[in-house]
Scaffold this motif. Structure first.
Motif, PDB file in Angstrom:
ATOM      1  N   LEU A 172      37.215  42.627  42.122  1.00  0.00           N
ATOM      2  CA  LEU A 172      38.188  41.891  41.323  1.00  0.00           C
ATOM      3  C   LEU A 172      37.535  41.594  39.974  1.00  0.00           C
ATOM      4  CD1 LEU A 172      40.881  40.404  41.083  1.00  0.00           C
ATOM      5  CD2 LEU A 172      39.851  38.460  42.247  1.00  0.00           C
ATOM      6  N   LEU A 173      38.105  42.127  38.917  1.00  0.00           N
ATOM      7  CA  LEU A 173      37.476  41.989  37.605  1.00  0.00           C
ATOM      8  C   LEU A 173      37.542  40.552  37.100  1.00  0.00           C
ATOM      9  CD1 LEU A 173      38.689  45.215  35.742  1.00  0.00           C
ATOM     10  CD2 LEU A 173      36.533  44.819  36.950  1.00  0.00           C
ATOM     11  N   GLU A 205      41.326  40.304  25.153  1.00  0.00           N
ATOM     12  CA  GLU A 205      41.432  40.675  26.578  1.00  0.00           C
ATOM     13  C   GLU A 205      41.224  42.181  26.772  1.00  0.00           C
ATOM     14  OE1 GLU A 205      44.577  37.230  28.114  1.00  0.00           O
ATOM     15  OE2 GLU A 205      45.360  39.169  27.503  1.00  0.00           O
ATOM     16  N   LEU A 206      41.830  42.973  25.893  1.00  0.00           N
ATOM     17  CA  LEU A 206      41.663  44.422  26.040  1.00  0.00           C
ATOM     18  C   LEU A 206      40.200  44.818  25.849  1.00  0.00           C
ATOM     19  CD1 LEU A 206      42.664  47.299  26.457  1.00  0.00           C
ATOM     20  CD2 LEU A 206      43.307  47.365  24.021  1.00  0.00           C
ATOM     21  N   ARG A 207      39.555  44.234  24.839  1.00  0.00           N
ATOM     22  CA  ARG A 207      38.135  44.560  24.621  1.00  0.00           C
ATOM     23  C   ARG A 207      37.298  44.147  25.827  1.00  0.00           C
ATOM     24  NH1 ARG A 207      38.964  42.036  19.549  1.00  0.00           N
ATOM     25  NH2 ARG A 207      39.715  43.608  18.076  1.00  0.00           N
ATOM     26  N   ALA A 208      37.626  43.002  26.399  1.00  0.00           N
ATOM     27  CA  ALA A 208      36.871  42.538  27.570  1.00  0.00           C
ATOM     28  C   ALA A 208      37.094  43.480  28.754  1.00  0.00           C
ATOM     29  CB  ALA A 208      37.294  41.112  27.933  1.00  0.00           C
ATOM     30  N   GLU A 212      34.235  45.612  30.547  1.00  0.00           N
ATOM     31  CA  GLU A 212      33.948  45.406  31.964  1.00  0.00           C
ATOM     32  C   GLU A 212      34.090  46.691  32.765  1.00  0.00           C
ATOM     33  OE1 GLU A 212      36.075  42.166  33.885  1.00  0.00           O
ATOM     34  OE2 GLU A 212      34.581  42.117  35.505  1.00  0.00           O
ATOM     35  N   LEU A 213      34.996  47.567  32.363  1.00  0.00           N
ATOM     36  CA  LEU A 213      35.167  48.834  33.081  1.00  0.00           C
ATOM     37  C   LEU A 213      33.964  49.753  32.857  1.00  0.00           C
ATOM     38  CD1 LEU A 213      38.968  49.551  32.498  1.00  0.00           C
ATOM     39  CD2 LEU A 213      37.859  48.975  34.675  1.00  0.00           C
TER      40      LEU A 213
END
Ligand SMILES: Nc1ncnc2c1ncn2[C@@H]1O[C@H](COP(=O)(O)OP(=O)(O)O)[C@@H](O)[C@H]1O
Ligand SMILES: [Mg+2]
Length: 216
Positions: A172-173, A205-208, A212-213
């Protein structure tokens, strides 16, 4: 030497959870990071293909292929040769195509919206992942999308999700994507949220999520 490519499928048998939104935004984010990216749209509803068609030329580009037959696991090895990263946007109902996409992928991102109903409806996708991972390795990651802050439903959903992801051996990210107008507006213009409003919370959020991916 052929490129080392990563193949990420965005999957959930439930519609409206943000598969196409995240697939297109991640494809742009990867292109902005300088990767050669192929976005594969396996959904007959063609949201990703429409996004690509709406996008202005001159923006960081990615390849796009529409393929809504269950032949991805056979075709993809050839198709993905020139790319660093392949992102597969899957449809909700096309079960055979969806299985084929998962067979082609080396990691799966499952977007889930924070309602207990949606979370349990997502169990289908985990059943398929379970079955396929008996024969090969996958990384399965789950991201909570369309979160409305400080709601009881979001807290309950987190608890249900933690339980399911643990059972599944999925991650779970930490990144959570909130329900924000920017996500909708950007998609309508063929832009990622980082392009649309670089300093917005949605862009952060997109950058995070991208960081994270760890796909770069
Ligand atoms: N984080 C978000 N905030 C606001 N709207 C969102 C968000 N994620 C997705 N949406 C919107 O929800 C709808 C469904 O998203 P979509 O990506 O098409 O889902 P799916 O591909 O899983 O069916 C779209 O209108 C999209 O713009
Ligand atoms: Mg979609």
């Amino acid at each position: 030497m052929p490129k080392q490519h990563r193949i990420l499928a965005i999957a959930n048998s439930k519609g409206g959870v943000g598969k196409s939104t995240l697939a297109t935004n991640l494809a742009v984010e990867a292109a902005l990071a300088g990767l050669d990216v192929l976005l594969v749209d396996t959904d007959p509803q063609s949201s990703s293909a429409v996004f690509a068609a709406t996008r202005d030329e001159g923006r960081p580009a990615f390849g796009l292929v529409q393929m809504n037959q269950p032949i991805l696991h056979r075709e993809l090895p050839k198709l993905c040769e020139p790319y660093d990263l392949v992102v597969i946007d899957t449809g909700a109902r096309e079960t055979r195509t969806f299985r084929s996409a998962l067979m082609a992928a080396d990691s799966v991102l499952v977007p889930v919206t924070p309602s207990a109903y949606d979370i349990w409806a997502s169990e289908d996708v985990f059943a398929v992942i379970d079955e396929l991972s008996a024969t090969r390795d996958f990384t399965t990651r789950v991201v909570l999308n369309q979160v409305v802050p400080r709601t009881k439903v979001a807290v309950e959903a987190m608890e249900a999700l933690e339980e399911i992801t643990e059972e599944q051996g999925a991650k779970l990210l930490d990144t959570r994507i909130h329900s924000r107008v920017a996500w909708k507006m950007a998609s309508g213009e063929g832009l990622s949220v980082t392009e649309y409003r670089p300093r917005s919370p949605a862009a952060a959020e997109l950058r995070a999520l991208w960081a994270e991916l760890d796909l770069a």
